[in-house]
Scaffold this motif. Structure first.
Motif, PDB file in Angstrom:
ATOM      1  N   ARG A  49       0.832  -1.213   0.000  1.00  0.00           N
ATOM      2  CA  ARG A  49       0.000   0.000   0.000  1.00  0.00           C
ATOM      3  C   ARG A  49       0.864   1.259   0.000  1.00  0.00           C
ATOM      4  O   ARG A  49       0.539   2.253  -0.662  1.00  0.00           O
ATOM      5  N   ARG A  70      -6.434 -12.941   0.823  1.00  0.00           N
ATOM      6  CA  ARG A  70      -7.233 -11.823   1.352  1.00  0.00           C
ATOM      7  C   ARG A  70      -6.554 -10.484   1.056  1.00  0.00           C
ATOM      8  O   ARG A  70      -7.205  -9.535   0.603  1.00  0.00           O
ATOM      9  N   THR A  71      -5.234 -10.416   1.323  1.00  0.00           N
ATOM     10  CA  THR A  71      -4.508  -9.166   1.082  1.00  0.00           C
ATOM     11  C   THR A  71      -4.495  -8.829  -0.402  1.00  0.00           C
ATOM     12  O   THR A  71      -4.636  -7.667  -0.796  1.00  0.00           O
ATOM     13  N   GLU A 129      -7.647  -7.192  -1.435  1.00  0.00           N
ATOM     14  CA  GLU A 129      -7.697  -5.797  -0.975  1.00  0.00           C
ATOM     15  C   GLU A 129      -6.840  -4.897  -1.875  1.00  0.00           C
ATOM     16  O   GLU A 129      -7.241  -3.787  -2.226  1.00  0.00           O
ATOM     17  N   ASN A 180      -8.547  -4.297  -5.271  1.00  0.00           N
ATOM     18  CA  ASN A 180      -9.591  -3.267  -5.145  1.00  0.00           C
ATOM     19  C   ASN A 180      -8.983  -1.875  -5.022  1.00  0.00           C
ATOM     20  O   ASN A 180      -9.487  -0.907  -5.599  1.00  0.00           O
ATOM     21  N   LEU A 181      -7.891  -1.772  -4.261  1.00  0.00           N
ATOM     22  CA  LEU A 181      -7.235  -0.486  -4.058  1.00  0.00           C
ATOM     23  C   LEU A 181      -6.675   0.060  -5.368  1.00  0.00           C
ATOM     24  O   LEU A 181      -6.869   1.234  -5.708  1.00  0.00           O
TER      25      LEU A 181
END
Length: 311
Positions: free
Chosen positions: A160, A186-187, A190, A193-194
């Protein structure tokens, strides 16, 4: 109109065993606000192509062809002119944040440095903007995290940070190199999507071996093998109606499609096979595939494939 137009791009390196032809006569276009996924196995030349665009290959590399960005050929710019574009207009989200982030600088300071360099903001303003970018990247307690060092963050958090850093100066064109590599399911979801949210309204080249992630983020997908583009179409078409045998095999190898690997291994980029580079591994190979090199054949709706079967 194309924001980026790559024409007959070649990139090669010298090695003790001979000349490594990492990118071989690649043609690609990326339009304004379009996200293109560049898919292929490790070692097929994807990252070299991305580094060629941003001109970060070592000086020993040979690069030929044209890379037209907003009407100017990047290969003809001086190093100073290229430095003005890097980060400000063209940004790269590097793979492996563990090695890409400076271990002795706080992550907020690293992002602030990029902002100061390209936006001319003072130290305090740049740091505040860095915290805002961390918040945009959905990092909780962004102000506290900005004062942490990379080793204090998880792998997903570091990814991120890399995304926040790459987008900090609001570039028009983004190159994301393997942004989901090494992340748990899972990460990865995310991060997918980010990236999709934060690159809306921008042009992007997403370099990855993760076809499922590219299918969720990208408008179009180009499939690369042994330094060449073998197939190109909309993401939906590549996932649901691939025409090249390599793309078909690549999709069958996905866990969601049965995990059936392609037989054999990728060829050497020093001495690639004659004819079609995929023919030693192709279940449909014909005699012509062994002796003649296929050209990209245009199908319909912007779909093209480098295969004699399509002709």
């Amino acid at each position: 109109m194309a924001m980026l137009d790559i024409i007959d791009l070649k990139a090669h390196f010298s090695s003790p065993d001979g000349l490594v032809k990492a990118v071989n006569s690649v043609d690609l276009q990326i339009k304004d606000n379009e996200r293109l996924g560049l898919i292929g196995e490790t070692g097929c030349g994807k990252t070299v192509l991305g580094m060629s665009i941003i001109r970060l290959l070592p000086s020993s590399a040979g690069v030929e062809g044209q890379i037209i960005y907003n009407g100017q050929d990047l290969l003809h710019l001086t190093e100073e002119e290229m430095r003005q574009l890097r980060g400000r207009e063209i940004a790269m989200i590097l793979q492996n944040p563990t090695t890409s982030l400076n271990p002795v600088l706080k992550v907020g300071d690293q992002i602030a440095e990029v902002i100061s360099l390209h936006k001319g903001l003072g130290k305090k303003e740049a740091k505040a903007r860095a915290v805002q970018m961390l918040e945009a990247a959905m990092i909780p307690e962004a102000e506290r995290r900005a004062d942490q060092y990379p080793h204090e963050l998880s792998g997903g958090m570091k990814e991120r940070v890399m995304i926040a850093m790459g987008l900090a100066s609001h570039p028009s064109f983004v190159i994301a190199d393997e942004p989901t590599k090494g992340l748990d399911a899972r990460t990865k979801a995310e991060i997918v999507n980010l990236i999709r949210d934060m690159t809306t309204g921008r042009s992007m080249l997403m370099i990855t071996h993760d076809l499922a992630a590219a299918g969720e983020i990208c408008d179009r997908i180009a499939v690369m093998y042994a330094g060449e583009i073998l197939e190109e179409a909309s993401a939906e078409t590549i996932l649901n109606d691939p025409q090249h045998p390599y793309t078909q095999g690549f999709i069958r190898s996905l866990p969601s499609r049965g995990l059936h690997p392609i037989s054999g291994s990728s060829p050497s980029l020093i001495d690639p096979p004659s004819g079609c580079r995929f023919h030693p591994r192709c279940p449909y190979a014909m005699e012509v595939c062994k002796s003649e090199h296929p050209q990209m054949m245009r199908l319909e709706n912007g779909h093209s494939s480098r295969c004699f079967l399509c002709g």
